[in-house]
Every structure is written in structure tokens, then in C-alpha cells.
Design an enzyme around this catalytic site. Structure first.
Site, mmCIF file in Angstrom:
data_model
loop_
_atom_site.group_PDB
_atom_site.id
_atom_site.type_symbol
_atom_site.label_atom_id
_atom_site.label_comp_id
_atom_site.label_asym_id
_atom_site.label_seq_id
_atom_site.Cartn_x
_atom_site.Cartn_y
_atom_site.Cartn_z
ATOM 1 N N LYS A 58 -10.491 -2.283 7.552
ATOM 2 C CA LYS A 58 -8.842 -1.835 8.345
ATOM 3 C C LYS A 58 -9.488 -1.244 9.603
ATOM 4 O O LYS A 58 -10.281 -0.079 9.512
ATOM 5 C CB LYS A 58 -8.433 -1.007 7.380
ATOM 6 C CG LYS A 58 -6.835 -0.058 8.252
ATOM 7 C CD LYS A 58 -6.147 0.896 7.185
ATOM 8 C CE LYS A 58 -7.304 2.410 7.444
ATOM 9 N NZ LYS A 58 -6.023 3.090 6.440
ATOM 10 N N GLU A 100 1.022 -1.293 0.261
ATOM 11 C CA GLU A 100 0.429 -0.217 -0.184
ATOM 12 C C GLU A 100 0.586 1.411 -0.185
ATOM 13 O O GLU A 100 1.143 1.391 1.233
ATOM 14 C CB GLU A 100 -0.761 -0.605 1.512
ATOM 15 C CG GLU A 100 -1.864 1.515 1.438
ATOM 16 C CD GLU A 100 -2.210 1.286 2.674
ATOM 17 O OE1 GLU A 100 -2.363 2.387 3.559
ATOM 18 O OE2 GLU A 100 -1.882 0.796 3.728
#
Length: 213
Positions: free
Chosen positions: A131, A44
Site C-alpha cells: 500500500k 478493510e
């Protein structure tokens, strides 16, 4: 009708999402290459890292399959991620317009949530997984365990303050994966300390193997 993309195969297998963030971006590509070579294959790269979109595009062109962009806060950020060929986006909050834009672009969406209500809202809106951020501040492993009791059908990725020594305990709660920033990256992007980065990456993957039956 909600469109939901399933987590990628590498998220399921490696169970680590490496969060690559730095204010300079000097050694960004080298750090990403080091992670991939070590076996940490889900990256990411955050939008507030200089050169993020270009590096994402280059990595995907080179054959990386699960590279996305993080700190995605606007629909314009989604467009940049899509143009770079990102397979997913990660948001710090539950931004429904951003999530919808990601779905329309065919990208997986991992929104950040800090409460059971936010987690449920994100999941109902079509999140790929949620998340939980900032996990360490929220209560760490105990918080994830408690939240998963009523929300055990929602895949969670604890992120924020997750150390290598914590990986096994988080995975034992049933978390899909963990998101790791500075405890994994250190200052590799700024300093170019790729040897230290490789050591940490290998240790993190070893922790996953030990925790996975």
C-alpha cells in the site's frame, strides 16, 4: 524463507479496497452491506472503528470472502483479526513483527510504505502487495508511475486521497488496485447515508470498468 500469499481474486477483479473507518461505528454493518451489495467486495475495516472485529466476523460468517482489518499496528491486532476470520490485514507502516505474525496466521499482508526503500523492504519481507500511503500527498499518479519504473515487479495499491476521478489514472500506471477511504465512504458510517454511499460505489466500479481493457 519468505512466505508470500498472492492477492485475492476479488482484489484483482474489482481493483478497489474500501477502507471503512469511523470513530462511532454507528452504521458500520449497514455501510459494509451496502458496499458488498453494490459490488465493492474487498473491505478493510479499521481497528480504530468501534465494533470492527465483530462486524468482520459477521460479514465472513455471512459469506463475504475478502474482508480484512486495517490500521493493524501490533501483534495483538493481528490476533484480533485472525480470531475474526479476516483474510488480510493492512498496516500503516512496514512493521516486520506485525507482518510476520500475519504470515504465521495465514493472512495476506498489505503494509503501508511511502518511499522506494520502504516498498522494497516490505516486498522482500513477504508482503502480498504494498500500500503506497499517503499516495496523494506523495505526488499521486506521477509518484506511482515513477516508482513503478524500477519496481515494476511489486504490486502496488495507492491509498490516501484517491478520488473516484483518479481511479483510471492510477490503474493506468499498472497499480494492482486503489485503496479508498472518505472519497468513497463519505460519512456513511456516522450518518447512515447509504444511498449516497451506493452512488459513489457504483461510480467507482464504473471507473474501474472503463479503465480495464
Amino acid at each position: 524463507m519468505v512466505t508470500r500469499l498472492e492477492p485475492g481474486d476479488r482484489v484483482r477483479s474489482t481493483r478497489i479496497v474500501a477502507i471503512v473507518r469511523d470513530r462511532t461505528g454507528v452504521h458500520l454493518r449497514a455501510a459494509c452491506d451496502t458496499l458488498l451489495e453494490a459490488g465493492v467486495s474487498v473491505l478493510e475495516v479499521t481497528t480504530n472503528t468501534p465494533g470492527a472485529a465483530g462486524v468482520v466476523a459477521d460479514l465472513i460468517a455471512a459469506g463475504a470472502t475478502e474482508v480484512g482489518m486495517g490500521t493493524v499496528r501490533t501483534v495483538e491486532h493481528v490476533r484480533q483479526a485472525a480470531d475474526a476470520g479476516a483474510s488480510f490485514i493492512v498496516t500503516p507502516t512496514v512493521s516486520l513483527p506485525v507482518g510476520l505474525a500475519a504470515q504465521e496466521a495465514g493472512m495476506r499482508w498489505y503494509p503501508g510504505a511511502a518511499t522506494p526503500t520502504e516498498i522494497e523492504t516490505a516486498w522482500t519481507a513477504g508482503a502480498t502487495a504494498v500500500k503506497v500511503f499517503p499516495a496523494g500527498v506523495l505526488g499521486g499518479v506521477r509518484f506511482i508511475r515513477e516508482v513503478r519504473a524500477p519496481l515494476d515487479d511489486i504490486p502496488l495499491i495507492p491509498t490516501g486521497g484517491v478520488r473516484i476521478d483518479d481511479i483510471a489514472d492510477y490503474l493506468a500506471t499498472g497499480a494492482l488496485a486503489v485503496g479508498m477511504g472518505s472519497p468513497l465512504l463519505g460519512d456513511a458510517v456516522a450518518s447512515g447515508d447509504l444511498k449516497g454511499l451506493r452512488v459513489r460505489a457504483e461510480a467507482a466500479l464504473a471507473a474501474v470498468r472503463e479503465a480495464t481493457p
